[in-house]
Design a protein around this motif. Structure first.
Motif, PDB file in Angstrom:
ATOM      1  N   PHE A  89       0.769  -1.122   0.134  1.00 38.37           N
ATOM      2  CA  PHE A  89      -0.007  -0.034   0.092  1.00 38.37           C
ATOM      3  C   PHE A  89       0.796   1.380  -0.025  1.00 38.37           C
ATOM      4  O   PHE A  89       1.710   1.363   0.698  1.00 38.37           O
ATOM      5  N   LEU A  90       0.672   2.192  -0.859  1.00 37.90           N
ATOM      6  CA  LEU A  90       1.409   3.362  -0.908  1.00 37.90           C
ATOM      7  C   LEU A  90       0.282   4.590  -0.763  1.00 37.90           C
ATOM      8  O   LEU A  90      -0.596   4.608  -1.097  1.00 37.90           O
ATOM      9  N   VAL A  91       0.652   5.291   0.388  1.00 36.20           N
ATOM     10  CA  VAL A  91      -0.120   6.401   0.932  1.00 36.20           C
ATOM     11  C   VAL A  91       0.795   7.660   1.139  1.00 36.20           C
ATOM     12  O   VAL A  91       2.050   7.705   1.190  1.00 36.20           O
ATOM     13  N   ASP A  92      -0.136   8.780   1.030  1.00 34.26           N
ATOM     14  CA  ASP A  92       0.458   9.955   1.420  1.00 34.26           C
ATOM     15  C   ASP A  92       1.548  10.339   0.382  1.00 34.26           C
ATOM     16  O   ASP A  92       2.359  11.008   0.725  1.00 34.26           O
ATOM     17  N   GLY A  93       1.410  10.110  -0.833  1.00 33.76           N
ATOM     18  CA  GLY A  93       2.427  10.504  -1.826  1.00 33.76           C
ATOM     19  C   GLY A  93       3.528   9.530  -2.181  1.00 33.76           C
ATOM     20  O   GLY A  93       4.374   9.781  -2.744  1.00 33.76           O
ATOM     21  N   ALA A  94       3.392   8.492  -1.470  1.00 37.53           N
ATOM     22  CA  ALA A  94       4.653   7.364  -1.682  1.00 37.53           C
ATOM     23  C   ALA A  94       4.316   6.764  -3.091  1.00 37.53           C
ATOM     24  O   ALA A  94       3.324   6.707  -3.512  1.00 37.53           O
ATOM     25  N   GLY A  95       5.451   6.796  -3.909  1.00 38.34           N
ATOM     26  CA  GLY A  95       5.470   6.329  -5.250  1.00 38.34           C
ATOM     27  C   GLY A  95       5.862   4.885  -5.603  1.00 38.34           C
ATOM     28  O   GLY A  95       6.440   4.190  -4.777  1.00 38.34           O
ATOM     29  N   ILE A  96       5.397   4.706  -6.899  1.00 39.20           N
ATOM     30  CA  ILE A  96       5.619   3.278  -7.347  1.00 39.20           C
ATOM     31  C   ILE A  96       7.246   3.046  -7.498  1.00 39.20           C
ATOM     32  O   ILE A  96       7.859   4.024  -8.097  1.00 39.20           O
ATOM     33  N   ALA A  97       7.668   2.029  -6.985  1.00 40.53           N
ATOM     34  CA  ALA A  97       9.260   1.745  -6.983  1.00 40.53           C
ATOM     35  C   ALA A  97       9.487   0.916  -8.332  1.00 40.53           C
ATOM     36  O   ALA A  97       8.433   0.321  -9.030  1.00 40.53           O
ATOM     37  N   ASP A  98      10.797   0.787  -8.588  1.00 44.30           N
ATOM     38  CA  ASP A  98      11.235   0.199  -9.796  1.00 44.30           C
ATOM     39  C   ASP A  98      10.871  -1.550  -9.324  1.00 44.30           C
ATOM     40  O   ASP A  98      10.871  -2.286 -10.679  1.00 44.30           O
ATOM     41  N   ASP A  99      10.709  -1.929  -8.483  1.00 46.13           N
ATOM     42  CA  ASP A  99      10.374  -3.330  -8.138  1.00 46.13           C
ATOM     43  C   ASP A  99       8.945  -3.664  -8.219  1.00 46.13           C
ATOM     44  O   ASP A  99       8.511  -4.891  -7.545  1.00 46.13           O
ATOM     45  N   ALA A 100       8.150  -2.955  -8.798  1.00 45.65           N
ATOM     46  CA  ALA A 100       6.564  -3.017  -8.552  1.00 45.65           C
ATOM     47  C   ALA A 100       6.251  -4.569  -9.073  1.00 45.65           C
ATOM     48  O   ALA A 100       5.380  -5.136  -8.476  1.00 45.65           O
ATOM     49  N   ALA A 104       2.193  -9.061  -5.884  1.00 44.60           N
ATOM     50  CA  ALA A 104       0.793  -9.655  -6.295  1.00 44.60           C
ATOM     51  C   ALA A 104       0.175  -8.330  -6.773  1.00 44.60           C
ATOM     52  O   ALA A 104      -0.748  -8.441  -7.793  1.00 44.60           O
ATOM     53  N   ARG A 105       0.199  -7.348  -5.875  1.00 45.81           N
ATOM     54  CA  ARG A 105      -0.715  -6.015  -5.753  1.00 45.81           C
ATOM     55  C   ARG A 105      -0.204  -4.903  -5.182  1.00 45.81           C
ATOM     56  O   ARG A 105       0.428  -5.119  -4.226  1.00 45.81           O
ATOM     57  N   ILE A 106      -0.448  -3.962  -5.788  1.00 43.48           N
ATOM     58  CA  ILE A 106       0.090  -2.625  -5.408  1.00 43.48           C
ATOM     59  C   ILE A 106      -1.230  -1.788  -5.385  1.00 43.48           C
ATOM     60  O   ILE A 106      -1.792  -1.562  -6.292  1.00 43.48           O
ATOM     61  N   VAL A 107      -1.319  -0.968  -4.089  1.00 47.01           N
ATOM     62  CA  VAL A 107      -2.341  -0.285  -3.943  1.00 47.01           C
ATOM     63  C   VAL A 107      -2.032   1.166  -3.484  1.00 47.01           C
ATOM     64  O   VAL A 107      -1.561   1.352  -2.540  1.00 47.01           O
ATOM     65  N   LEU A 108      -2.249   2.045  -4.443  1.00 44.39           N
ATOM     66  CA  LEU A 108      -1.898   3.522  -4.346  1.00 44.39           C
ATOM     67  C   LEU A 108      -3.162   4.218  -4.008  1.00 44.39           C
ATOM     68  O   LEU A 108      -3.999   4.256  -4.677  1.00 44.39           O
ATOM     69  N   MET A 109      -3.190   4.671  -2.722  1.00 46.30           N
ATOM     70  CA  MET A 109      -4.271   5.360  -2.137  1.00 46.30           C
ATOM     71  C   MET A 109      -4.101   6.805  -1.965  1.00 46.30           C
ATOM     72  O   MET A 109      -2.813   7.370  -1.584  1.00 46.30           O
ATOM     73  N   PHE A 110      -5.018   7.859  -2.357  1.00 46.75           N
ATOM     74  CA  PHE A 110      -4.655   9.307  -2.751  1.00 46.75           C
ATOM     75  C   PHE A 110      -6.056  10.053  -2.269  1.00 46.75           C
ATOM     76  O   PHE A 110      -6.928   9.606  -2.489  1.00 46.75           O
ATOM     77  N   ASP A 111      -5.934  11.175  -1.753  1.00 47.41           N
ATOM     78  CA  ASP A 111      -6.855  11.897  -0.960  1.00 47.41           C
ATOM     79  C   ASP A 111      -7.376  12.858  -2.320  1.00 47.41           C
ATOM     80  O   ASP A 111      -6.812  13.510  -2.983  1.00 47.41           O
ATOM     81  N   GLY A 112      -8.531  12.554  -2.568  1.00 43.35           N
ATOM     82  CA  GLY A 112      -9.206  13.077  -3.850  1.00 43.35           C
ATOM     83  C   GLY A 112      -9.649  14.565  -3.683  1.00 43.35           C
ATOM     84  O   GLY A 112     -10.056  15.246  -4.319  1.00 43.35           O
ATOM     85  N   ASN A 113      -9.590  14.853  -2.286  1.00 43.54           N
ATOM     86  CA  ASN A 113      -9.930  16.421  -2.074  1.00 43.54           C
ATOM     87  C   ASN A 113      -8.695  17.144  -1.908  1.00 43.54           C
ATOM     88  O   ASN A 113      -8.917  18.353  -1.497  1.00 43.54           O
ATOM     89  N   ASP A 114      -7.693  16.832  -2.360  1.00 47.07           N
ATOM     90  CA  ASP A 114      -6.270  17.555  -2.186  1.00 47.07           C
ATOM     91  C   ASP A 114      -5.631  17.659  -3.575  1.00 47.07           C
ATOM     92  O   ASP A 114      -5.198  16.428  -4.286  1.00 47.07           O
ATOM     93  N   ASP A 115      -5.797  18.679  -4.242  1.00 46.94           N
ATOM     94  CA  ASP A 115      -5.224  19.083  -5.802  1.00 46.94           C
ATOM     95  C   ASP A 115      -3.739  18.476  -6.064  1.00 46.94           C
ATOM     96  O   ASP A 115      -3.534  17.824  -7.061  1.00 46.94           O
ATOM     97  N   ALA A 116      -2.782  18.696  -4.764  1.00 50.60           N
ATOM     98  CA  ALA A 116      -1.550  18.057  -5.085  1.00 50.60           C
ATOM     99  C   ALA A 116      -1.433  16.511  -5.086  1.00 50.60           C
ATOM    100  O   ALA A 116      -0.735  15.878  -5.913  1.00 50.60           O
ATOM    101  N   ALA A 117      -2.460  16.093  -4.220  1.00 49.20           N
ATOM    102  CA  ALA A 117      -2.448  14.671  -4.100  1.00 49.20           C
ATOM    103  C   ALA A 117      -2.989  14.040  -5.382  1.00 49.20           C
ATOM    104  O   ALA A 117      -2.488  13.024  -5.985  1.00 49.20           O
ATOM    105  N   ASP A 123       0.381  11.730 -12.021  1.00 48.44           N
ATOM    106  CA  ASP A 123       1.672  11.161 -12.691  1.00 48.44           C
ATOM    107  C   ASP A 123       2.161   9.813 -12.192  1.00 48.44           C
ATOM    108  O   ASP A 123       2.726   9.150 -13.127  1.00 48.44           O
ATOM    109  N   GLU A 124       1.530   9.064 -11.164  1.00 43.39           N
ATOM    110  CA  GLU A 124       2.013   7.819 -10.974  1.00 43.39           C
ATOM    111  C   GLU A 124       0.998   6.968 -11.929  1.00 43.39           C
ATOM    112  O   GLU A 124       1.710   5.894 -12.226  1.00 43.39           O
ATOM    113  N   TRP A 125       0.028   7.224 -12.198  1.00 48.60           N
ATOM    114  CA  TRP A 125      -0.881   6.556 -13.260  1.00 48.60           C
ATOM    115  C   TRP A 125      -0.078   6.666 -14.462  1.00 48.60           C
ATOM    116  O   TRP A 125       0.326   5.607 -15.001  1.00 48.60           O
ATOM    117  N   ARG A 126       0.492   7.462 -14.957  1.00 47.99           N
ATOM    118  CA  ARG A 126       1.216   7.608 -16.318  1.00 47.99           C
ATOM    119  C   ARG A 126       2.458   6.686 -16.269  1.00 47.99           C
ATOM    120  O   ARG A 126       3.039   6.210 -17.114  1.00 47.99           O
TER     121      ARG A 126
END
Length: 150
Positions: A89-100, A104-117, A123-126
């Motif tokens: 689980f990646l939270v509070d801006g932690a990003g995808i690492a090269d060993d992704a 089995a699963r990576i879950v990136l969680m982000f605050d949809g009420n925060d423009d920077a998040a 960016d992580e999606w891309r």
């Protein structure tokens, strides 16, 4: 292939959603890593996981412990897979690492009420797509159910 899920938090905070997802991961027999970017947040989540529900707690530890490799759930600030986790689980801006691809699963969680998040999540999606992974996007409906949106 690694499943990469993006969870858009709008209706509930991370503290309400994360423990349930971790509990479900443990029920599958998965080991879990939760990556956070700073020590203060790691401490807050560590405290929260012990008391998140009156009738339950999540067995976990932090990467500060000497025996952290034995933890079924590990809170960490490191990219390394210290506890041989199946899901990260990646939270509070932690990003995808090269060993992704080693999970089995990576879950990136982000605050949809925060423009920077939101911008970081885009960016992580891309980045995920450029790495050749398929990703799915999840958002809660008005009843609180997680709906796959993409």
């Amino acid at each position: 292939m690694t499943d990469i899920l993006f969870y858009h938090l709008q209706r509930q905070p991370l503290e309400a959603v994360l423990p349930t997802l971790v509990e479900k991961s443990l029920a599958r027999g998965w080991r879990v890593a939760i990556e956070v970017p700073d020590a203060e947040r790691l401490t807050a989540l560590d405290d929260h996981l012990w008391i998140w529900r009156d009738d339950s707690f999540l067995p976990h530890g932090t990467d500060q412990a000497a025996d952290c490799a034995d933890e079924p759930v590990l809170l960490t600030r490191q990219h390394a897979n210290l506890n041989r986790a199946d899901v990260r689980f990646l939270v509070d801006g932690a990003g995808i690492a090269d060993d992704a691809g080693s999970y089995a699963r990576i879950v990136l969680m982000f605050d949809g009420n925060d423009d920077a998040a939101l911008a970081r999540a885009r960016d992580e999606w891309r980045k995920v797509r450029a790495m050749g992974f398929a990703a799915t996007y999840w958002q809660q409906d008005e009843a609180g159910r997680w709906i796959r949106k993409g």
